[in-house]
Design a protein around this motif. Structure first.
Motif, PDB file in Angstrom:
ATOM      1  N   LEU A 538       0.920  -1.067   0.005  1.00 37.90           N
ATOM      2  CA  LEU A 538      -0.082  -0.191   0.173  1.00 37.90           C
ATOM      3  C   LEU A 538       0.851   1.112  -0.056  1.00 37.90           C
ATOM      4  CD1 LEU A 538      -2.877  -1.134   2.504  1.00 37.90           C
ATOM      5  CD2 LEU A 538      -2.758  -1.421   0.070  1.00 37.90           C
ATOM      6  N   ALA A 539       2.127   1.252  -0.590  1.00 39.83           N
ATOM      7  CA  ALA A 539       2.878   2.264  -0.590  1.00 39.83           C
ATOM      8  C   ALA A 539       2.407   3.395  -1.334  1.00 39.83           C
ATOM      9  CB  ALA A 539       4.046   1.984  -1.165  1.00 39.83           C
ATOM     10  N   THR A 540       2.686   4.563  -1.220  1.00 43.67           N
ATOM     11  CA  THR A 540       1.809   5.836  -1.811  1.00 43.67           C
ATOM     12  C   THR A 540       2.116   5.757  -3.278  1.00 43.67           C
ATOM     13  OG1 THR A 540       2.110   7.205   0.190  1.00 43.67           O
ATOM     14  CG2 THR A 540       1.629   8.286  -1.586  1.00 43.67           C
ATOM     15  N   ASP A 541       3.478   5.554  -3.647  1.00 42.42           N
ATOM     16  CA  ASP A 541       3.521   5.614  -4.978  1.00 42.42           C
ATOM     17  C   ASP A 541       2.843   4.348  -6.046  1.00 42.42           C
ATOM     18  OD1 ASP A 541       5.263   7.837  -4.787  1.00 42.42           O
ATOM     19  OD2 ASP A 541       7.148   6.605  -4.779  1.00 42.42           O
ATOM     20  N   LEU A 542       2.920   3.362  -5.405  1.00 41.49           N
ATOM     21  CA  LEU A 542       2.381   2.203  -6.014  1.00 41.49           C
ATOM     22  C   LEU A 542       0.893   2.324  -5.928  1.00 41.49           C
ATOM     23  CD1 LEU A 542       2.343  -0.586  -7.163  1.00 41.49           C
ATOM     24  CD2 LEU A 542       2.435  -1.570  -5.060  1.00 41.49           C
ATOM     25  N   VAL A 543       0.048   2.935  -5.129  1.00 39.49           N
ATOM     26  CA  VAL A 543      -1.418   3.192  -4.923  1.00 39.49           C
ATOM     27  C   VAL A 543      -1.680   4.247  -6.115  1.00 39.49           C
ATOM     28  CG1 VAL A 543      -3.432   4.155  -3.748  1.00 39.49           C
ATOM     29  CG2 VAL A 543      -1.650   2.558  -2.522  1.00 39.49           C
ATOM     30  N   ARG A 544      -0.840   5.004  -6.226  1.00 39.57           N
ATOM     31  CA  ARG A 544      -1.048   6.367  -7.299  1.00 39.57           C
ATOM     32  C   ARG A 544      -0.906   5.887  -8.611  1.00 39.57           C
ATOM     33  NH1 ARG A 544       2.513   9.459  -5.520  1.00 39.57           N
ATOM     34  NH2 ARG A 544       1.053  10.890  -3.938  1.00 39.57           N
ATOM     35  N   ARG A 545      -0.023   4.951  -8.900  1.00 38.85           N
ATOM     36  CA  ARG A 545       0.284   4.359  -9.990  1.00 38.85           C
ATOM     37  C   ARG A 545      -0.714   3.631 -10.680  1.00 38.85           C
ATOM     38  NH1 ARG A 545       5.073   2.942  -8.854  1.00 38.85           N
ATOM     39  NH2 ARG A 545       5.055   0.500  -8.909  1.00 38.85           N
ATOM     40  N   ARG A 546      -1.379   2.790  -9.754  1.00 41.13           N
ATOM     41  CA  ARG A 546      -2.616   1.995  -9.951  1.00 41.13           C
ATOM     42  C   ARG A 546      -3.687   2.709 -10.438  1.00 41.13           C
ATOM     43  NH1 ARG A 546      -0.519  -2.585 -11.208  1.00 41.13           N
ATOM     44  NH2 ARG A 546       0.384  -3.866  -9.519  1.00 41.13           N
ATOM     45  N   GLY A 547      -3.958   3.965  -9.907  1.00 40.26           N
ATOM     46  CA  GLY A 547      -4.822   4.866 -10.543  1.00 40.26           C
ATOM     47  C   GLY A 547      -6.495   4.371  -9.847  1.00 40.26           C
ATOM     48  N   TYR A 548      -6.594   3.635  -9.063  1.00 38.74           N
ATOM     49  CA  TYR A 548      -7.708   3.033  -8.631  1.00 38.74           C
ATOM     50  C   TYR A 548      -8.353   4.031  -7.401  1.00 38.74           C
ATOM     51  CZ  TYR A 548      -7.596  -1.068 -11.311  1.00 38.74           C
ATOM     52  OH  TYR A 548      -7.236  -1.953 -12.335  1.00 38.74           O
ATOM     53  N   PHE A 549      -7.545   4.270  -6.581  1.00 44.58           N
ATOM     54  CA  PHE A 549      -7.809   4.696  -5.152  1.00 44.58           C
ATOM     55  C   PHE A 549      -6.835   5.932  -4.776  1.00 44.58           C
ATOM     56  CE2 PHE A 549      -7.682   0.047  -4.592  1.00 44.58           C
ATOM     57  CZ  PHE A 549      -8.890   0.050  -5.023  1.00 44.58           C
ATOM     58  N   GLU A 550      -7.350   6.956  -3.783  1.00 48.43           N
ATOM     59  CA  GLU A 550      -6.673   8.102  -3.694  1.00 48.43           C
ATOM     60  C   GLU A 550      -5.678   7.662  -2.257  1.00 48.43           C
ATOM     61  OE1 GLU A 550      -6.874  10.914  -4.639  1.00 48.43           O
ATOM     62  OE2 GLU A 550      -8.761  11.246  -5.633  1.00 48.43           O
ATOM     63  N   PRO A 551      -4.330   7.751  -2.737  1.00 47.39           N
ATOM     64  CA  PRO A 551      -3.362   7.415  -1.813  1.00 47.39           C
ATOM     65  C   PRO A 551      -3.315   8.020  -0.430  1.00 47.39           C
ATOM     66  CG  PRO A 551      -2.520   8.064  -3.964  1.00 47.39           C
ATOM     67  CD  PRO A 551      -3.802   8.486  -4.061  1.00 47.39           C
ATOM     68  N   GLN A 552      -3.840   9.270  -0.311  1.00 45.38           N
ATOM     69  CA  GLN A 552      -3.785   9.969   0.844  1.00 45.38           C
ATOM     70  C   GLN A 552      -4.775   9.264   1.816  1.00 45.38           C
ATOM     71  OE1 GLN A 552      -4.248  11.497  -1.788  1.00 45.38           O
ATOM     72  NE2 GLN A 552      -3.045  13.270  -1.955  1.00 45.38           N
ATOM     73  N   GLN A 553      -5.884   8.667   1.457  1.00 48.90           N
ATOM     74  CA  GLN A 553      -6.747   7.934   2.179  1.00 48.90           C
ATOM     75  C   GLN A 553      -6.291   6.721   2.636  1.00 48.90           C
ATOM     76  OE1 GLN A 553      -9.762   9.152   3.397  1.00 48.90           O
ATOM     77  NE2 GLN A 553      -9.751   7.314   4.489  1.00 48.90           N
ATOM     78  N   VAL A 554      -5.720   6.074   1.633  1.00 41.13           N
ATOM     79  CA  VAL A 554      -4.963   4.851   2.108  1.00 41.13           C
ATOM     80  C   VAL A 554      -4.033   4.923   3.121  1.00 41.13           C
ATOM     81  CG1 VAL A 554      -3.752   2.626   1.135  1.00 41.13           C
ATOM     82  CG2 VAL A 554      -5.397   3.702  -0.290  1.00 41.13           C
ATOM     83  N   SER A 555      -3.236   5.917   3.162  1.00 46.79           N
ATOM     84  CA  SER A 555      -2.211   6.244   3.964  1.00 46.79           C
ATOM     85  C   SER A 555      -2.862   6.638   5.502  1.00 46.79           C
ATOM     86  CB  SER A 555      -1.359   7.338   3.714  1.00 46.79           C
ATOM     87  OG  SER A 555      -0.589   7.041   2.356  1.00 46.79           O
TER      88      SER A 555
END
Length: 587
Positions: A538-555
């Motif tokens: 769930l690393a921010t860069d990976l979540v952002r690259r996938r494009g499905y989810f907001e990285p800030q919310q996951v973090s």
């Protein structure tokens, strides 16, 4: 294989080890069949078909299906008692018949396009075909993140479907039609509790006795709950030798039911085997996601896989107690639905805002359930619209949470296809049943088949172990669902009729114990041994690259869970599983 069709089969040999190879054909080679599962009533069917002039060349249950089709046509599945998915090619008519068992114990996926049909027991087999596209279905992804599984007929891939339980599919002349051949219908049942308990006891004994047929070693999962204990008791009654039983536990006492399993093992002098689980969770996760084929968030895949792995060292077939909660009213969600009738008397602002806000400030407890965790879960679900009924407590992300999590591109693809529509469709289909039976019907059509039975089938077959579920004999299901509600749920006591039927068979501590559930302390592990795995996936860069989810919310969820201010284990685990699945099936 012929000019129009090809059938392939990888067999786990259980019945008729010598002559049961597949595909199986009829006398003149015009009908061909492949079959996954078991027909428990194949011996009387075999005798009946022989009396009608059919000639058999094997002793297998598989060949019964071929001759039953010759005798009864598309209705043949209606005569079977078992767990099955089969595909039958009628060569002269260029016609394919596929059918899935009454409750959906065995899986079947299919894709159709350009006048072709591709099907298989595994999703990975279907997508291996070069004509089948691999495109994520955003609605299926939303369903998965909401309830941790994907209800039929959808799969994670657009255009690929699950054949629903109790249905058959006919493919001919390049077109497909899907028909229902069985459903739970309102029926008369004993209104006297003593008579109902006696009938239930005899049906359980008959179902278990039928399912003891095997040409290979056989045993039972024994969790310590009333359902698996019921199965072991009936097996012990029918078997001339001690039953082999298998149990797993944890160091965390609130997750450990081994003492109850031991009590049943002592009562019936079983050949008992147990282990305390300390798995390499990161390595095991990678393996299990691959077996599942599509994202699946239920934590209990781990103990199910590990107890299957342990059992497979001794036996090739096990009987399991799965299905008892759905058919006898064992879930806390049914209790919660009853309590909510009184809770709803409070003003809506208190139920939906003030009380949830107060409960949200109380940190979750490390124990599996406990008063604090149960109250928090009840308050969370009761804040949702009451039209969702008991399914309010089966959601793991609210619409507000998903609105913060989803990127705009994902939101725009959903087109209002909510999970509530799936549940409401089944609630509407169950209008003729009593209120509790309607709740059970919804679970049988959704959670049971696409979560519980999916987990048991994939985790057992992953180690080449066949798992049978005698409580889901369709005769027992029809009886149990139609019994008066007070025989199942009475003043907060669940499974009343099963407890009464088993009163003389099971130890008191097992009969009277509250439901625990077969799970693992994942919320604690995410703060400890598998925290590195979580932060990688769930690393921010990976979540952002996938494009499905907001990285800030996951973090934010990761941070709150690690510090212990909130329990986001279900949400985080679902996101982790989706990332692993994405790497395996798409990358």
């Amino acid at each position: 294989q012929d000019e129009f069709a090809g059938l392939g089969m990888r067999r786990l040999s259980i019945i008729d080890l010598e002559t049961g190879q597949q595909p199986v054909t009829n006398e003149d080679g015009t009908i061909w069949l492949i079959f996954n599962g078991e027909l428990y009533n194949y011996l009387p069917l075999h005798a009946e078909l022989v009396a009608r002039g059919h000639r058999f060349v094997t002793k297998s249950d598989t060949e019964v299906i071929v001759h039953a089709y010759e005798e009864y046509g598309d209705r043949c599945a209606e005569f079977f008692n078992g767990m099955f998915a089969f595909a039958l090619w009628d060569a002269p008519r260029r016609r394919l018949l596929i059918a899935r068992d009454h409750l959906g114990i065995k899986p079947l996926y299919y894709w159709e396009g350009n006048g072709e049909l591709v099907f298989g027991s595994e999703l990975k087999a279907v997508v291996a075909h070069p004509a089948v596209p691999r495109v994520v279905d955003p609605v299926a992804l939303d369903h998965f993140l909401t309830i941790e599984y994907i209800p039929a007929p959808r799969t994670i891939f657009q255009g690929i479907h699950k054949l629903p339980p109790g249905h058959r599919l006919i493919f001919e002349a390049g077109t497909t039609r899907v028909e229902k051949y069985w459903d739970i219908q309102p029926m008369d049942t004993p209104q006297d509790e003593e008579a109902a308990a006696e009938l239930l006891e005899s049906l359980i004994d008959d179902a278990v006795s039928m399912q003891l047929m095997s040409d290979v070693p056989l045993g039972a999962f024994l969790s310590g709950g009333i359902d698996s204990s019921t199965v072991v008791a009936a097996m012990s009654k029918a078997s001339p030798t001690p039953v082999k039983t298998f149990s797993v536990g944890f160091d965390d006492d609130s997750y450990n039911e081994l003492p109850y399993a031991r009590a049943v093992a002592r009562r019936y002098h079983t050949d008992h085997h147990e282990e305390i689980l300390q798995p390499d969770i990161a390595a095991t996760t990678e393996r299990l996601v691959r077996f599942l084929d599509e994202p699946f968030g239920d934590f209990s895949i781990f103990p199910t896989f590990l107890v299957s792995e342990m059992a497979r060292r001794k036996v090739k077939v096990v009987l399991s107690g799965d299905g008892g909660d759905e058919i006898f009213g064992g879930y806390d969600t049914y209790v919660a639905q009853g309590i909510d009738r009184y809770y709803r008397l409070l003003p809506a602002s208190m139920r939906q805002r003030y009380i949830p806000a107060i409960a949200g400030r109380v940190p979750p407890q490390p124990a599996k359930k406990g008063v604090v965790n149960k109250v928090k879960r009840f308050v969370e679900g009761a804040a949702l619209p009451d039209s969702f009924q008991h399914t309010r407590w089966m959601r793991f992300m609210t619409d507000e949470e998903k609105a913060r999590l989803y990127r705009p591109d994902l939101k725009s693809c959903l087109n209002g296809n909510s999970i509530e529509e799936v549940f409401q469709r089944y609630f509407s289909a169950a209008k003729g049943l009593n209120d509790l039976a309607q709740q059970q019907y919804v679970d049988i059509k959704t959670y049971l088949v696409d979560d519980i039975l999916t987990k048991v089938d994939r985790m057992s077959m992953a180690v080449s172990l066949e798992a049978r579920v005698p409580l889901l004999d369709y005769r027992i299901v029809e009886l149990a669902v139609n019994l008066p509600a007070q025989m199942k749920l009475n003043r907060g006591q669940t499974k009343r009729i099963l407890r009464k039927a088993m009163g003389d068979r099971l130890p008191g501590e097992v009969l009277n114990k509250p439901k625990q559930g077969f799970s693992i302390p994942l919320k604690n592990w995410l703060r400890g041994p598998i925290k590195p795995m979580m932060t990688d996936l769930l690393a921010t860069d990976l979540v952002r690259r996938r494009g499905y989810f907001e990285p800030q919310q996951v973090s934010k969820w990761v941070g709150e869970h690690v510090e212990g201010s909130a329990n986001h284990s279900h949400r985080l685990w679902a996101l982790m599983v989706f990332e692993i699945w994405h790497e395996q099936m798409l990358d």
